[in-house]
Design a protein around this motif. Structure first.
Motif, PDB file in Angstrom:
ATOM      1  N   GLY A 189      -0.523   2.561   1.714  1.00 15.06           N
ATOM      2  CA  GLY A 189      -2.055   2.534   1.661  1.00 15.06           C
ATOM      3  C   GLY A 189      -3.323   3.562   2.329  1.00 15.06           C
ATOM      4  O   GLY A 189      -3.877   3.950   1.545  1.00 15.06           O
ATOM      5  N   PRO A 200      -3.874   3.504  -4.720  1.00 15.14           N
ATOM      6  CA  PRO A 200      -2.806   2.347  -4.041  1.00 15.14           C
ATOM      7  C   PRO A 200      -3.668   1.724  -2.485  1.00 15.14           C
ATOM      8  O   PRO A 200      -2.778   0.644  -2.599  1.00 15.14           O
ATOM      9  N   MET A 201      -4.779   1.866  -2.472  1.00 15.86           N
ATOM     10  CA  MET A 201      -5.563   0.978  -1.377  1.00 15.86           C
ATOM     11  C   MET A 201      -6.020   0.259  -1.832  1.00 15.86           C
ATOM     12  O   MET A 201      -5.825  -1.211  -1.589  1.00 15.86           O
TER      13      MET A 201
END
Length: 379
Positions: A234, A245-246
């Motif tokens: 991420g 994604p983070m």
């Protein structure tokens, strides 16, 4: 009584003994979790105050600041808690001779350079992975059984006084160090390499599927190698301007402590009394994206807790990606939520993951009174 009944009773008694050993390790670990988690959470909070020079991203770079001191103390508590878990599991099995070896071996496999060296022996890079709490449990159990076996040795009378303070600790570490480091370090390196390759091949994959995988990985070992692979994945995409994604990783990492704390406080009859203080500490840890707040629960009851938090975190991460939530900050939890793309989506995904985790673990766990009754019968 048949031999089958004898075997079942022996197995039940053994499993009860192992659970008691794990709970001993957990009970000694909880104060370290509490100190580490609360100090680090307060450090993050102070770092985000208007009059401070830094923020949660630069907390450990602002040497000498109040937030830095709080963060450093909190970090030490969280760093030491996993070796403490392994040490007191060994202590529960072998008493004092197992304590120091359990600590040293559990601490050794939390060192990235040691795991990296073990991985290099088979040609795989561990990339900073460590064994996490699952490795500490294995190391603690192995150390305890070996030290207890050595206590049964028949030795000359002049050697006996040296056995618990010199002979057993030194021989236990000498015997188990290569077993623990290579036996745990090499698989960790292999898993780390395989998971990294898999995630790199999924960057264009379906958002929900990617979220399910990232969320499950974040919850599986709560700061261990699998968790670290998902987190690094991420963070690496943030540098490329891809923040979804983070956000999924951060929310999935916040969910386990919050969900377990909710279950513990709402249904206290499902948990030992000593876990209540961990529930209180787990709340600020969860909001601060300190997944390790869930470790005491997972260590005490891994077969029920780990699947529950994996499902909760997977649902949270998948929801976040489906809602288009983004997070440009690599850490900070609730203190950086204002930076999120789709703040309401961030909070909604976090709430969903927390509730799902709490619901599943509460359904799976039996009443503590029933557990105590079964263990008393086994004894």
């Amino acid at each position: 009584m048949s031999s089958k009944d004898d075997a079942e009773n022996a197995l039940r008694s053994y499993l009860t003994s192992v659970k008691e050993d794990l709970m001993t390790g957990v009970s000694f670990m909880i104060p370290f979790v509490t100190i580490g988690g609360i100090f680090l959470a307060v450090g993050f909070m102070v770092a985000e105050l208007p009059f401070t020079a830094g923020d949660t991203e630069t907390l450990f770079e602002e040497t000498g600041s109040l937030a830095w001191y709080l963060g450093e103390i909190g970090g030490l508590g969280l760093e030491i808690m996993i070796p403490i878990l392994g040490a007191y599991i060994a202590y529960a099995i072998a008493d004092k001779p197992g304590l120091a070896p359990g600590f040293i071996l559990s601490y050794a496999i939390q060192q990235p350079h040691i795991i990296e060296a073990a991985g290099d022996t088979v040609g795989f890079a561990a990339d900073g992975a460590t064994a996490g709490f699952l490795g500490a449990i294995v190391a603690g159990l192995l150390t305890g059984y070996v030290a207890r076996w050595m206590k049964s040795w028949s030795v000359p009378s002049f050697v006996k006084p040296m056995m618990p303070i010199l002979v057993i600790p030194v021989l236990t570490v000498a015997l188990l160090a290569p077993v623990v480091v290579l036996g745990l370090g090499v698989p960790i390196a292999l898993v780390d390499d395989a998971l990294t390759s898999t995630l790199e091949g999924m960057q264009g994959a379906n958002a929900a599927l990617l979220g399910l995988i990232l969320g499950s990985m974040m919850a599986f070992d709560m700061g261990g190698p699998v968790n670290k692979v998902a987190y690094v994945f991420g963070v690496g995409l943030v540098a490329d301007g891809i923040t979804g994604p983070m956000a999924a990783v951060m929310i999935a990492g916040m969910t386990p402590p919050l969900g377990l704390a909710l279950s513990n406080l709402a249904f206290p009859h499902k948990y030992p009394d000593e876990m209540r203080e961990n529930a209180i500490a787990a709340i600020p840890m969860g909001f601060s994206f300190i997944t390790e707040g869930a470790i005491p629960y997972a260590a005490a009851d891994p077969l029920r807790v780990i699947p529950s938090i994996m499902i909760g975190s997977a649902s949270a991460a998948a929801t976040a990606l489906l809602l288009g939530v983004g997070m440009p900050a690599p850490h900070g939890g609730i203190f950086v939520v204002i930076l999120a793309e789709n703040v309401l989506g961030f909070l909604g995904a976090l709430a969903i993951g927390t509730i799902v985790t709490a619901a599943i673990v509460t359904l799976l766990k039996p009443d503590q009174a029933a557990v105590d009754s079964v263990e008393a019968t086994a004894d």
